[in-house]
Motif scaffolding. Structure first.
Motif, PDB file in Angstrom:
ATOM      1  N   THR A   1      29.963  42.033  39.194  1.00  0.00           N
ATOM      2  CA  THR A   1      30.701  43.291  39.386  1.00  0.00           C
ATOM      3  C   THR A   1      30.751  43.642  40.869  1.00  0.00           C
ATOM      4  O   THR A   1      31.792  44.038  41.401  1.00  0.00           O
ATOM      5  CB  THR A   1      30.031  44.430  38.581  1.00  0.00           C
ATOM      6  OG1 THR A   1      29.927  44.019  37.219  1.00  0.00           O
ATOM      7  CG2 THR A   1      30.835  45.710  38.647  1.00  0.00           C
ATOM      8  N   LYS A   2      29.590  43.502  41.548  1.00  0.00           N
ATOM      9  CA  LYS A   2      29.549  43.813  42.983  1.00  0.00           C
ATOM     10  C   LYS A   2      30.463  42.875  43.780  1.00  0.00           C
ATOM     11  O   LYS A   2      31.158  43.289  44.697  1.00  0.00           O
ATOM     12  CB  LYS A   2      28.113  43.711  43.506  1.00  0.00           C
ATOM     13  CG  LYS A   2      27.261  44.921  43.160  1.00  0.00           C
ATOM     14  CD  LYS A   2      25.999  44.980  44.006  1.00  0.00           C
ATOM     15  CE  LYS A   2      25.244  46.272  43.778  1.00  0.00           C
ATOM     16  NZ  LYS A   2      24.581  46.330  42.475  1.00  0.00           N
ATOM     17  N   ASP A   3      30.474  41.591  43.412  1.00  0.00           N
ATOM     18  CA  ASP A   3      31.335  40.611  44.104  1.00  0.00           C
ATOM     19  C   ASP A   3      32.815  40.892  43.852  1.00  0.00           C
ATOM     20  O   ASP A   3      33.663  40.618  44.692  1.00  0.00           O
ATOM     21  CB  ASP A   3      31.030  39.183  43.599  1.00  0.00           C
ATOM     22  CG  ASP A   3      29.654  38.718  44.064  1.00  0.00           C
ATOM     23  OD1 ASP A   3      29.084  39.384  44.956  1.00  0.00           O
ATOM     24  OD2 ASP A   3      29.144  37.720  43.530  1.00  0.00           O
ATOM     25  N   PHE A   4      33.105  41.424  42.668  1.00  0.00           N
ATOM     26  CA  PHE A   4      34.491  41.632  42.239  1.00  0.00           C
ATOM     27  C   PHE A   4      35.180  42.727  43.061  1.00  0.00           C
ATOM     28  O   PHE A   4      36.358  42.638  43.363  1.00  0.00           O
ATOM     29  CB  PHE A   4      34.472  42.001  40.745  1.00  0.00           C
ATOM     30  CG  PHE A   4      35.796  42.403  40.190  1.00  0.00           C
ATOM     31  CD1 PHE A   4      36.809  41.476  40.013  1.00  0.00           C
ATOM     32  CD2 PHE A   4      36.040  43.727  39.825  1.00  0.00           C
ATOM     33  CE1 PHE A   4      38.043  41.850  39.484  1.00  0.00           C
ATOM     34  CE2 PHE A   4      37.261  44.105  39.290  1.00  0.00           C
ATOM     35  CZ  PHE A   4      38.266  43.158  39.125  1.00  0.00           C
ATOM     36  N   ILE A   5      34.431  43.777  43.408  1.00  0.00           N
ATOM     37  CA  ILE A   5      35.037  44.915  44.121  1.00  0.00           C
ATOM     38  C   ILE A   5      35.129  44.618  45.613  1.00  0.00           C
ATOM     39  O   ILE A   5      34.128  44.452  46.292  1.00  0.00           O
ATOM     40  CB  ILE A   5      34.237  46.212  43.850  1.00  0.00           C
ATOM     41  CG1 ILE A   5      34.276  46.530  42.359  1.00  0.00           C
ATOM     42  CG2 ILE A   5      34.803  47.381  44.653  1.00  0.00           C
ATOM     43  CD1 ILE A   5      33.288  47.563  41.908  1.00  0.00           C
ATOM     44  N   LYS A   6      36.371  44.510  46.080  1.00  0.00           N
ATOM     45  CA  LYS A   6      36.617  44.179  47.502  1.00  0.00           C
ATOM     46  C   LYS A   6      37.729  45.085  48.030  1.00  0.00           C
ATOM     47  O   LYS A   6      38.498  45.632  47.251  1.00  0.00           O
ATOM     48  CB  LYS A   6      37.118  42.727  47.639  1.00  0.00           C
ATOM     49  CG  LYS A   6      36.229  41.636  47.127  1.00  0.00           C
ATOM     50  CD  LYS A   6      36.921  40.290  47.381  1.00  0.00           C
ATOM     51  CE  LYS A   6      36.394  39.184  46.502  1.00  0.00           C
ATOM     52  NZ  LYS A   6      36.841  39.274  45.101  1.00  0.00           N
ATOM     53  N   PRO A   7      37.860  45.175  49.367  1.00  0.00           N
ATOM     54  CA  PRO A   7      38.976  45.965  49.910  1.00  0.00           C
ATOM     55  C   PRO A   7      40.321  45.314  49.579  1.00  0.00           C
ATOM     56  O   PRO A   7      40.399  44.109  49.341  1.00  0.00           O
ATOM     57  CB  PRO A   7      38.736  45.938  51.433  1.00  0.00           C
ATOM     58  CG  PRO A   7      37.332  45.495  51.602  1.00  0.00           C
ATOM     59  CD  PRO A   7      36.998  44.641  50.424  1.00  0.00           C
TER      60      PRO A   7
END
Length: 323
Positions: free
Chosen positions: A28-34
């Motif tokens: 989930t953390k890796d998925f959220i990007k600018p």
């Protein structure tokens, strides 16, 4: 506006298999990007398979294309399509709303709303100085933490009684309390708190995905000589006037008032207050149940965001803060 056809979009849904809940957090953390605002689409979707009958569907959407109501629409329509239903044609599109909003800027009503807000923020604008553990960074870094708590049945009933007696809403009662608290911590009387407003004030906008939310910056004087009920009455008046003038966009206000541009702070206010009614988006489809997956992304856009959710008997709070 540039409107793309579906065929022009490079959109794919990625599927990932994981073995444990801990892995879900990492993914989930890796998925959220600018996002790059010049590249379509401003949406990404991923499906994580945890067990044969348990999957987590992740949506990452830039705020410029969606708001809280949009997420509820997306969930509802996704489940309807899953059941094989056909969605109703929309009467208007977001591009129509956008054109309407630009046209509205030429109206007399817009000028009168602008007048109201510019008068509200005339003179020197206060900067909230709360005591903090660490020095404020020169440029905002948006790192956050959060604390969750609930007001029990007895306190909630007491607040509802105050609201009934004064003809106020729960939002007005809680905002008054938050302002008094901020005044006590800062030693200041001139307090500004921001609150979002849905901005969907026409029935044709109810099912459109897009960014409709506006921010209302509510400014009041916490006079220690007033009784709480008298102060609540002044907040009630402020809130009602703000609702009446809600079409004037927060960005316009920031551009048109005299504020020091400070990269370490949000313009106009540092504390945001949000009150929501408890509507758990739990959807049953044949052999399937959809429900929200709670994930903490440790981002804070302001100094403090106070999120309250009114349940049947209690009020639940999530207080997130800039670490």
């Amino acid at each position: 506006q540039k409107v793309y056809n579906a065929e022009e979009l490079n959109f794919e849904i990625e599927e990932i298999k994981v073995c444990s809940e801990a892995e879900v957090e990492i993914k989930t953390k890796d998925f959220i990007k600018p996002f790059d605002l010049e590249k379509t689409p401003l949406l990404r979707v991923e499906v994580i398979s945890l067990e044969e009958d348990r999957h987590i569907m992740l949506f990452d959407m830039h705020h410029i294309i969606s708001d809280g109501v949009s997420m509820a629409i997306l969930t509802k329509e996704f489940s309807e399509l899953y059941e094989g239903k056909e969605l109703e044609e929309l009467k208007v599109q977001y591009k129509d709303y956008s054109a309407w909003q630009l046209k509205k800027k030429e109206s007399e009503e817009f000028k009168s709303q602008e007048e109201y807000w510019l008068k509200e923020f005339g003179g020197e604008i206060p900067v909230l100085n709360l005591p903090t553990d660490y020095t404020r960074p020169k440029v905002k870094d948006f790192k956050g933490g959060s604390i969750n708590f609930a007001l029990d049945k007895e306190i909630t009933e007491g607040l509802r009684k105050v609201a009934r007696e004064t003809g106020s809403t729960m939002y007005m009662v809680l905002l008054s309390n938050i302002n008094v608290l901020l005044s006590k911590y800062s030693g200041q009387e001139d307090i500004i708190v921001g609150s979002p407003i849905a901005g969907r004030n026409h029935i044709d906008l109810e099912n459109i995905i897009g960014m409709f939310v506006n921010t209302l910056a509510i400014r009041s004087t916490v006079n220690s000589e007033l009784s709480f009920k008298d102060y609540l009455k002044s907040i009630k008046d402020k809130a009602l006037k703000a609702y009446e003038n809600q079409d004037y966009q927060f960005e316009e206000l920031v551009d048109n008032v005299n504020i020091n541009k400070d990269l370490s702070r949000n313009p106009l206010f540092d504390v945001m207050f949000v009150l929501q009614n408890m509507e758990e988006a739990k959807i049953e489809v044949e052999k399937l149940t959809f429900r929200p997956y709670v994930s903490n992304n440790n981002v804070e856009k302001f100094d403090i965001t106070m999120n309250a959710v009114e349940g049947n008997e209690e009020i639940y709070f999530s207080l997130s803060y800039a670490t």
